[in-house]
Motif scaffolding. Structure first.
Motif, PDB file in Angstrom:
ATOM      1  N   TYR A 101       0.794  -1.127  -0.064  1.00 15.29           N
ATOM      2  CA  TYR A 101      -0.054   0.069   0.189  1.00 15.29           C
ATOM      3  C   TYR A 101       0.830   1.366  -0.040  1.00 15.29           C
ATOM      4  O   TYR A 101       0.659   2.171  -0.834  1.00 15.29           O
ATOM      5  N   GLN A 105       1.990   4.266  -2.924  1.00 12.31           N
ATOM      6  CA  GLN A 105       1.874   5.653  -2.965  1.00 12.31           C
ATOM      7  C   GLN A 105       3.393   6.361  -3.269  1.00 12.31           C
ATOM      8  O   GLN A 105       3.141   7.644  -3.514  1.00 12.31           O
ATOM      9  N   GLN A 227      -5.296   2.715  -7.639  1.00 11.77           N
ATOM     10  CA  GLN A 227      -6.452   2.878  -6.631  1.00 11.77           C
ATOM     11  C   GLN A 227      -7.328   1.752  -6.309  1.00 11.77           C
ATOM     12  O   GLN A 227      -7.586   1.697  -5.245  1.00 11.77           O
ATOM     13  N   ALA A 228      -7.642   1.054  -7.182  1.00 10.76           N
ATOM     14  CA  ALA A 228      -8.403  -0.271  -7.262  1.00 10.76           C
ATOM     15  C   ALA A 228      -7.547  -1.276  -6.216  1.00 10.76           C
ATOM     16  O   ALA A 228      -8.112  -1.713  -5.257  1.00 10.76           O
ATOM     17  N   SER A 230      -5.219  -0.095  -4.004  1.00  7.29           N
ATOM     18  CA  SER A 230      -5.170   0.343  -2.648  1.00  7.29           C
ATOM     19  C   SER A 230      -6.644   0.316  -1.969  1.00  7.29           C
ATOM     20  O   SER A 230      -6.499   0.015  -0.788  1.00  7.29           O
ATOM     21  N   ASP A 231      -7.661   0.540  -2.622  1.00  9.52           N
ATOM     22  CA  ASP A 231      -9.010   0.267  -2.260  1.00  9.52           C
ATOM     23  C   ASP A 231      -9.246  -1.140  -1.703  1.00  9.52           C
ATOM     24  O   ASP A 231      -9.791  -1.374  -0.469  1.00  9.52           O
ATOM     25  N   GLY A 232      -8.723  -1.915  -2.564  1.00  9.56           N
ATOM     26  CA  GLY A 232      -8.803  -3.557  -2.156  1.00  9.56           C
ATOM     27  C   GLY A 232      -8.301  -3.817  -0.977  1.00  9.56           C
ATOM     28  O   GLY A 232      -8.560  -4.762   0.168  1.00  9.56           O
ATOM     29  N   THR A 234      -7.330  -1.580   1.593  1.00 10.27           N
ATOM     30  CA  THR A 234      -7.714  -1.046   2.751  1.00 10.27           C
ATOM     31  C   THR A 234      -8.985  -1.532   3.146  1.00 10.27           C
ATOM     32  O   THR A 234      -9.396  -1.363   4.252  1.00 10.27           O
ATOM     33  N   GLY A 235      -9.703  -2.100   2.143  1.00 12.22           N
ATOM     34  CA  GLY A 235     -11.023  -2.676   2.327  1.00 12.22           C
ATOM     35  C   GLY A 235     -11.032  -4.059   3.234  1.00 12.22           C
ATOM     36  O   GLY A 235     -12.049  -4.346   3.709  1.00 12.22           O
ATOM     37  N   ASN A 238      -6.309  -3.820   7.816  1.00 10.76           N
ATOM     38  CA  ASN A 238      -6.233  -2.413   8.596  1.00 10.76           C
ATOM     39  C   ASN A 238      -4.426  -2.249   8.260  1.00 10.76           C
ATOM     40  O   ASN A 238      -3.602  -2.923   8.815  1.00 10.76           O
ATOM     41  N   ASP A 300     -13.179  -8.640  -4.199  1.00  3.92           N
ATOM     42  CA  ASP A 300     -13.991  -8.196  -5.183  1.00  3.92           C
ATOM     43  C   ASP A 300     -13.010  -7.790  -6.304  1.00  3.92           C
ATOM     44  O   ASP A 300     -13.499  -7.971  -7.543  1.00  3.92           O
ATOM     45  N   ASN A 301     -11.904  -7.317  -6.084  1.00  3.96           N
ATOM     46  CA  ASN A 301     -10.966  -7.022  -7.134  1.00  3.96           C
ATOM     47  C   ASN A 301     -10.001  -8.482  -7.509  1.00  3.96           C
ATOM     48  O   ASN A 301      -9.182  -9.131  -6.403  1.00  3.96           O
TER      49      ASN A 301
END
Length: 333
Positions: A101, A105, A227-228, A230-232, A234-235, A238, A300-301
């Motif tokens: 992650y 960035q 972004q996909a 990163s979102d995966g 963090t989703g 933690n 989901d990803n």
């Protein structure tokens, strides 16, 4: 009179025949029939066993020789198993997801290969283990490279190059210590002699990774892809920068000359404990099974699923079986 048997000797023609059989089985199996590496080495082991039997060795002697080779593989097998445990536990605890992650960035595609190569060199040098660098940071770098659009083949080559450098040049490496011990010389003289070949190769590799990274200069990172991922992450996890302390602990243990297997086993066990605190969303079975069968969750990803559904002792079993067959075959040969 002593009943001790004289050691058997193989004639030169039989030795040549043995090598020809070895070459034929491997060439046909790998190049013609496209068989798996494990299958080919199993066939080679069978062929070498048959030749040994026909040249006067008993079945018990052949078996004992094979067992001697397998005994030499024990440490390698334990290290490989610990790598699987580290990968699984570091994923479920959030260590590898956090590294990926923050790497997404920070790192730019243009200098990712060079920076990753230098980091792998440093880590493998101070740990004295290519397994540690490749099995831990290597997994994270593969994820980062995938996210920012760097060719995965280049990323894998970068990780392996850096990991091998440290394993070759580190005074903490078992093989670097073993070679001068067998030759009857000093380890630092041994390392000094390797500088003449290793340093030029390392500098050439660094220049090549820098040049290869330039092809990504000016190219826009697929922000949607980053972004996909990163979102995966963090989703599902933690993310916390303090989780990086677990790899730091493992590296410190290796620097303190704790054996690689024990250092990595400790890193895996600490990660399991941390997982209960840092990742309370996972149940007990998921956390403990990560060290045996690897981390496995629904995402989901699809890209995130490929990154993190891995690890565990079971993931290393193909490599473990190959190690057993190779060393057994080598001992018999």
């Amino acid at each position: 009179m002593s009943k001790e048997k004289a050691p058997k000797k193989m004639s030169f023609p039989v030795a040549v025949f043995t090598l020809l059989v070895l070459i034929a089985v491997m060439a046909v199996g790998l190049a013609v029939l496209k068989l798996g590496t494990v299958t080919v080495f199993a066939l080679v082991l069978v062929a070498m066993s048959l030749i040994a039997l026909f040249t006067g060795f008993s079945m018990e002697e052949v078996q004992e020789t094979i067992l001697d080779g397998c005994k030499k593989a024990i440490l390698v097998i334990l290290i490989l198993m610990s790598v699987g445990m580290v990968v699984g536990s570091w994923i479920v605890s959030g260590v590898i997801p956090s590294i990926i992650y923050y790497g997404l960035q920070i790192l730019s595609p243009s200098y990712f290969l060079l920076v990753g190569f230098i980091i792998c060199c440093i880590v493998s040098f101070f740990t004295g283990s290519s397994y540690t660098a490749a099995g831990t940071l290597g997994v994270a770098f593969m994820g980062i490279g995938y996210g920012i659009g760097v060719n995965p083949g280049l990323t894998a080559g970068m990780v392996i190059s850096g990991a091998i450098f440290g394993d070759k040049m580190s005074p903490f490496s078992d093989t670097t210590n073993l070679a001068p011990a067998c030759a009857g010389t000093d380890i630092f003289l041994h390392i000094k002699s390797m500088l003449f070949t290793t340093v030029p190769a390392t500098l050439i590799a660094a220049v090549l990774y820098f040049v290869l990274g330039l092809q990504y200069r000016g190219s826009s990172v697929d922000l949607a892809n980053v972004q996909a991922i990163s979102d995966g992450i963090t989703g599902a996890f933690n993310v916390n920068p303090f989780l990086v302390l677990i790899p730091v602990l493992t590296i410190i243990l290796a620097i303190k000359k704790v054996p690689s297997f024990l250092a990595m086993l400790t890193g895996a066990m600490v990660a399991v404990v941390v997982a209960f605190i840092a990742q309370p969303q996972f149940d007990v079975a998921t956390i403990f099974n990560s060290i045996a069968t690897g981390f496995s969750q629904e995402f989901d990803n699809a890209m995130v699923a490929r990154l993190f559904n891995r690890g565990g002792i079971s993931s290393m079993m193909t490599t473990v079986s190959l190690s057993l067959l190779c060393l057994a075959f080598g001992e018999l040969l």
